[in-house]
Scaffold this motif. Structure first.
Motif, PDB file in Angstrom:
ATOM      1  N   MET A 268      63.419  15.577  44.811  1.00  0.00           N
ATOM      2  CA  MET A 268      64.485  15.970  43.881  1.00  0.00           C
ATOM      3  C   MET A 268      65.062  14.740  43.171  1.00  0.00           C
ATOM      4  O   MET A 268      65.324  14.772  41.966  1.00  0.00           O
ATOM      5  CB  MET A 268      65.595  16.702  44.633  1.00  0.00           C
ATOM      6  N   ILE A 269      65.228  13.650  43.909  1.00  0.00           N
ATOM      7  CA  ILE A 269      65.722  12.413  43.295  1.00  0.00           C
ATOM      8  C   ILE A 269      64.717  11.928  42.249  1.00  0.00           C
ATOM      9  O   ILE A 269      65.085  11.518  41.136  1.00  0.00           O
ATOM     10  CB  ILE A 269      65.955  11.335  44.357  1.00  0.00           C
ATOM     11  N   GLY A 270      63.425  11.981  42.574  1.00  0.00           N
ATOM     12  CA  GLY A 270      62.388  11.566  41.634  1.00  0.00           C
ATOM     13  C   GLY A 270      62.376  12.410  40.374  1.00  0.00           C
ATOM     14  O   GLY A 270      62.222  11.892  39.262  1.00  0.00           O
ATOM     15  N   VAL A 271      62.570  13.720  40.526  1.00  0.00           N
ATOM     16  CA  VAL A 271      62.604  14.622  39.363  1.00  0.00           C
ATOM     17  C   VAL A 271      63.787  14.281  38.467  1.00  0.00           C
ATOM     18  O   VAL A 271      63.657  14.243  37.228  1.00  0.00           O
ATOM     19  CB  VAL A 271      62.676  16.091  39.834  1.00  0.00           C
ATOM     20  N   TYR A 272      64.935  14.008  39.063  1.00  0.00           N
ATOM     21  CA  TYR A 272      66.116  13.684  38.250  1.00  0.00           C
ATOM     22  C   TYR A 272      65.996  12.310  37.605  1.00  0.00           C
ATOM     23  O   TYR A 272      66.548  12.092  36.514  1.00  0.00           O
ATOM     24  CB  TYR A 272      67.384  13.786  39.093  1.00  0.00           C
ATOM     25  N   ILE A 273      65.280  11.402  38.240  1.00  0.00           N
ATOM     26  CA  ILE A 273      65.014  10.116  37.582  1.00  0.00           C
ATOM     27  C   ILE A 273      64.210  10.348  36.305  1.00  0.00           C
ATOM     28  O   ILE A 273      64.492   9.780  35.242  1.00  0.00           O
ATOM     29  CB  ILE A 273      64.265   9.160  38.538  1.00  0.00           C
ATOM     30  N   MET A 274      63.190  11.223  36.401  1.00  0.00           N
ATOM     31  CA  MET A 274      62.377  11.549  35.228  1.00  0.00           C
ATOM     32  C   MET A 274      63.227  12.221  34.141  1.00  0.00           C
ATOM     33  O   MET A 274      63.095  11.915  32.955  1.00  0.00           O
ATOM     34  CB  MET A 274      61.244  12.491  35.625  1.00  0.00           C
ATOM     35  N   SER A 275      64.115  13.126  34.547  1.00  0.00           N
ATOM     36  CA  SER A 275      64.946  13.839  33.575  1.00  0.00           C
ATOM     37  C   SER A 275      65.943  12.908  32.899  1.00  0.00           C
ATOM     38  O   SER A 275      66.204  13.035  31.700  1.00  0.00           O
ATOM     39  CB  SER A 275      65.693  14.986  34.267  1.00  0.00           C
ATOM     40  N   VAL A 276      66.509  11.971  33.662  1.00  0.00           N
ATOM     41  CA  VAL A 276      67.442  11.009  33.077  1.00  0.00           C
ATOM     42  C   VAL A 276      66.717  10.125  32.069  1.00  0.00           C
ATOM     43  O   VAL A 276      67.246   9.827  30.987  1.00  0.00           O
ATOM     44  CB  VAL A 276      68.107  10.164  34.186  1.00  0.00           C
ATOM     45  N   LEU A 277      65.506   9.709  32.394  1.00  0.00           N
ATOM     46  CA  LEU A 277      64.712   8.932  31.434  1.00  0.00           C
ATOM     47  C   LEU A 277      64.440   9.739  30.170  1.00  0.00           C
ATOM     48  O   LEU A 277      64.530   9.223  29.044  1.00  0.00           O
ATOM     49  CB  LEU A 277      63.383   8.500  32.071  1.00  0.00           C
ATOM     50  N   ARG A 278      64.117  11.027  30.364  1.00  0.00           N
ATOM     51  CA  ARG A 278      63.788  11.884  29.226  1.00  0.00           C
ATOM     52  C   ARG A 278      64.992  12.087  28.307  1.00  0.00           C
ATOM     53  O   ARG A 278      64.834  12.199  27.092  1.00  0.00           O
ATOM     54  CB  ARG A 278      63.260  13.222  29.745  1.00  0.00           C
ATOM     55  N   SER A 279      66.190  12.111  28.873  1.00  0.00           N
ATOM     56  CA  SER A 279      67.388  12.294  28.056  1.00  0.00           C
ATOM     57  C   SER A 279      68.000  10.963  27.625  1.00  0.00           C
ATOM     58  O   SER A 279      68.660  10.895  26.586  1.00  0.00           O
ATOM     59  CB  SER A 279      68.435  13.094  28.844  1.00  0.00           C
ATOM     60  N   GLY A 280      67.797   9.921  28.413  1.00  0.00           N
ATOM     61  CA  GLY A 280      68.431   8.645  28.132  1.00  0.00           C
ATOM     62  C   GLY A 280      67.746   7.828  27.059  1.00  0.00           C
ATOM     63  O   GLY A 280      68.419   7.170  26.247  1.00  0.00           O
ATOM     64  N   LEU A 281      66.435   7.853  27.010  1.00  0.00           N
ATOM     65  CA  LEU A 281      65.715   7.050  26.018  1.00  0.00           C
ATOM     66  C   LEU A 281      66.024   7.479  24.580  1.00  0.00           C
ATOM     67  O   LEU A 281      66.226   6.612  23.724  1.00  0.00           O
ATOM     68  CB  LEU A 281      64.207   7.106  26.304  1.00  0.00           C
ATOM     69  N   PRO A 282      66.096   8.790  24.270  1.00  0.00           N
ATOM     70  CA  PRO A 282      66.501   9.160  22.903  1.00  0.00           C
ATOM     71  C   PRO A 282      67.916   8.696  22.552  1.00  0.00           C
ATOM     72  O   PRO A 282      68.212   8.437  21.384  1.00  0.00           O
ATOM     73  CB  PRO A 282      66.409  10.693  22.914  1.00  0.00           C
ATOM     74  N   SER A 283      68.797   8.597  23.555  1.00  0.00           N
ATOM     75  CA  SER A 283      70.156   8.129  23.270  1.00  0.00           C
ATOM     76  C   SER A 283      70.186   6.667  22.847  1.00  0.00           C
ATOM     77  O   SER A 283      71.188   6.192  22.301  1.00  0.00           O
ATOM     78  CB  SER A 283      71.050   8.329  24.496  1.00  0.00           C
ATOM     79  N   MET A 284      69.086   5.950  23.104  1.00  0.00           N
ATOM     80  CA  MET A 284      68.966   4.556  22.665  1.00  0.00           C
ATOM     81  C   MET A 284      68.053   4.450  21.455  1.00  0.00           C
ATOM     82  O   MET A 284      67.515   3.376  21.153  1.00  0.00           O
ATOM     83  CB  MET A 284      68.437   3.703  23.813  1.00  0.00           C
ATOM     84  N   ASP A 285      67.857   5.584  20.762  1.00  0.00           N
ATOM     85  CA  ASP A 285      67.053   5.652  19.536  1.00  0.00           C
ATOM     86  C   ASP A 285      65.591   5.260  19.790  1.00  0.00           C
ATOM     87  O   ASP A 285      64.934   4.680  18.920  1.00  0.00           O
ATOM     88  CB  ASP A 285      67.654   4.763  18.438  1.00  0.00           C
ATOM     89  N   LEU A 286      65.097   5.572  20.995  1.00  0.00           N
ATOM     90  CA  LEU A 286      63.687   5.343  21.312  1.00  0.00           C
ATOM     91  C   LEU A 286      62.949   6.670  21.234  1.00  0.00           C
ATOM     92  O   LEU A 286      63.453   7.699  21.685  1.00  0.00           O
ATOM     93  CB  LEU A 286      63.539   4.739  22.712  1.00  0.00           C
ATOM     94  N   GLN A 287      61.760   6.667  20.684  1.00  0.00           N
ATOM     95  CA  GLN A 287      61.009   7.893  20.458  1.00  0.00           C
ATOM     96  C   GLN A 287      60.365   8.385  21.751  1.00  0.00           C
ATOM     97  O   GLN A 287      60.379   7.708  22.783  1.00  0.00           O
ATOM     98  CB  GLN A 287      59.948   7.658  19.386  1.00  0.00           C
ATOM     99  N   ALA A 288      59.780   9.587  21.664  1.00  0.00           N
ATOM    100  CA  ALA A 288      59.268  10.264  22.865  1.00  0.00           C
ATOM    101  C   ALA A 288      58.177   9.475  23.570  1.00  0.00           C
ATOM    102  O   ALA A 288      58.044   9.540  24.798  1.00  0.00           O
ATOM    103  CB  ALA A 288      58.746  11.647  22.487  1.00  0.00           C
ATOM    104  N   GLN A 289      57.378   8.720  22.816  1.00  0.00           N
ATOM    105  CA  GLN A 289      56.278   7.998  23.450  1.00  0.00           C
ATOM    106  C   GLN A 289      56.773   6.930  24.430  1.00  0.00           C
ATOM    107  O   GLN A 289      56.070   6.559  25.360  1.00  0.00           O
ATOM    108  CB  GLN A 289      55.347   7.362  22.403  1.00  0.00           C
TER     109      GLN A 289
END
Length: 395
Positions: A268-289
């Motif tokens: 569960m911790i690993g899944v939330y790490i992935m989800s935070v990355l998925r939501s956090g990177l766009p907040s820094m204007d980084l694209q999906a790749q």
């Protein structure tokens, strides 16, 4: 320490994006993180069971989507009632898990090949049943949309409450009980640690290995319902790649790819790490790749840590005379501490404390001297070995 690494990494990543991300620290972002965790979280729970047995499941993502699109077709085209369509989603997911279990435990196919085949089968079946058309579940507020509130409740003032997190946590808790408190869980760990030893101990390896894949299929069915509740429209041939995020979440959470080790909490911790990355990177204007790039780095790091942990666990450490002396002194100190707890006379307590301090000072001085002698001896042996090799080369 290893158990704390994943939660600590989650806290650090979340804090980093909160400080440097644009509008990341908000309730809306938190809801988005939880929403994107539901379906990955469910299939990651099932994948954890499979990986602990020493296997792998490459089909969980496409099975989840195939089950969802078949259930949507049953509702929209075959006019099934919603409750029966949702049960069909669970049945399809469980059936694919049973098929994986039969292929691997009974027919002895390698898990990679067997689940790769069922991945393609599930992709094809979803498209065939839906006639290569998307399946649309009822929109929120429409008749038969009651199941959507299970995963996200919308209040009167249009605020979102991620109730699906509660469903995910309950599922994770039940999986924890199944894995850590039941005979099935013990046998799954035994199979992953040493399949031959488990078989010789009387464990029905075929049965319990198959059950791990059945659990994986069932959780994929729950994930299909969660996906339909959150996103409404399910596309044919969708789901390829979701299994990689589920496997990555399990591995990041400490589940060993060699089998025999893993935890639902870590997954569960690993899944939330992935989800935070998925939501956090766009907040820094980084694209999906960039998300894919950083996810790959995190997964490689987690696998390297797992390899290091297994290597350390298999090492046989020989105690030197200095280490043996230190262990003996520590045992003596522990015995005196036990006497100190039991003693009531203040004068005797003071005497015991004095003995403990004397043992500690003697241990430190003697241990330091013995370590120095051992170091000098190793240096002499290394020098003699080097001189011997040079002599052989000269001859």
């Amino acid at each position: 320490m290893q158990k704390l690494l994943a939660p600590l990494a989650l806290i650090i990543i979340y804090a980093f994006f909160s400080i440097f991300g644009r509008n990341f620290l908000s309730f809306t972002t938190l809801v988005n993180i939880l929403d994107s965790s539901y379906y990955i979280g469910f299939i990651a729970i099932g994948v954890t069971f499979v990986i602990i047995t020493g296997g792998i499941d490459l089909s969980c993502g496409t099975v989840m989507m195939a089950a969802a699109i078949i259930g949507g077709t049953a509702y929209k085209t075959w006019l099934w009632p919603m409750w029966l369509s949702l049960l069909l989603i669970l049945f399809v997911g469980t059936a694919f898990g049973f098929l994986n279990g039969i292929l691997i435990s009974r027919l002895k196919l390698p898990p990679f090949i067997a689940t790769l085949g069922t991945q393609m089968i599930s992709l094809g079946i979803g498209s065939i049943v839906s006639n290569v058309r998307s399946a649309t579940f009822p929109a929120r507020g429409a008749p038969d949309s009651w199941f959507k509130s299970i995963f996200k409740f919308i209040t009167v003032d249009n605020s979102s409450i991620p109730t699906g997190a509660i469903v995910l946590f309950i599922t994770a808790f039940l999986a924890y009980i199944l894995l850590n408190k039941t005979k099935m869980g013990r046998y799954i760990f035994a199979i992953g640690s040493n399949k031959d030893a488990a078989r010789l101990s009387g464990v029905d390896v075929q049965k319990w290995e198959m059950m791990a894949y059945v659990v994986g299929g069932f959780t994929a069915g729950i994930g299909g319902i969660a996906f339909a509740a959150v996103y409404t429209t399910v596309m044919p041939a969708q789901g390829a790649g979701f299994e990689l995020y589920a496997i990555a979440g399990a591995v990041i959470g400490g589940t060993s790819l060699s089998g025999g080790a893993g935890s639902i909490f870590g997954t569960m911790i690993g899944v939330y790490i992935m989800s935070v990355l998925r939501s956090g990177l766009p907040s820094m204007d980084l694209q999906a790749q960039y998300q894919t790039f950083f996810t790959g780095i995190v997964v490689i790091g987690a696998v390297l840590l797992d390899i290091y942990r297994n290597k350390k666990a298999s090492e046989v450490k020989m105690l030197t005379p200095a280490d043996q002396f230190k262990q003996e002194r520590l045992q003596a100190i522990e015995q005196h501490k036990q006497k100190l707890v039991q003693e009531t006379d203040p004068h005797k307590k003071a005497a015991i404390r004095g003995e403990i301090q004397k043992i500690k000072s003697d241990m430190q001085a003697t241990y330091k001297s013995m370590r120095k002698e051992e170091k000098e001896q190793r240096a002499r042996l290394a020098l003699e070995e080097k001189e011997f090799q040079m002599t052989i080369q000269d001859k």
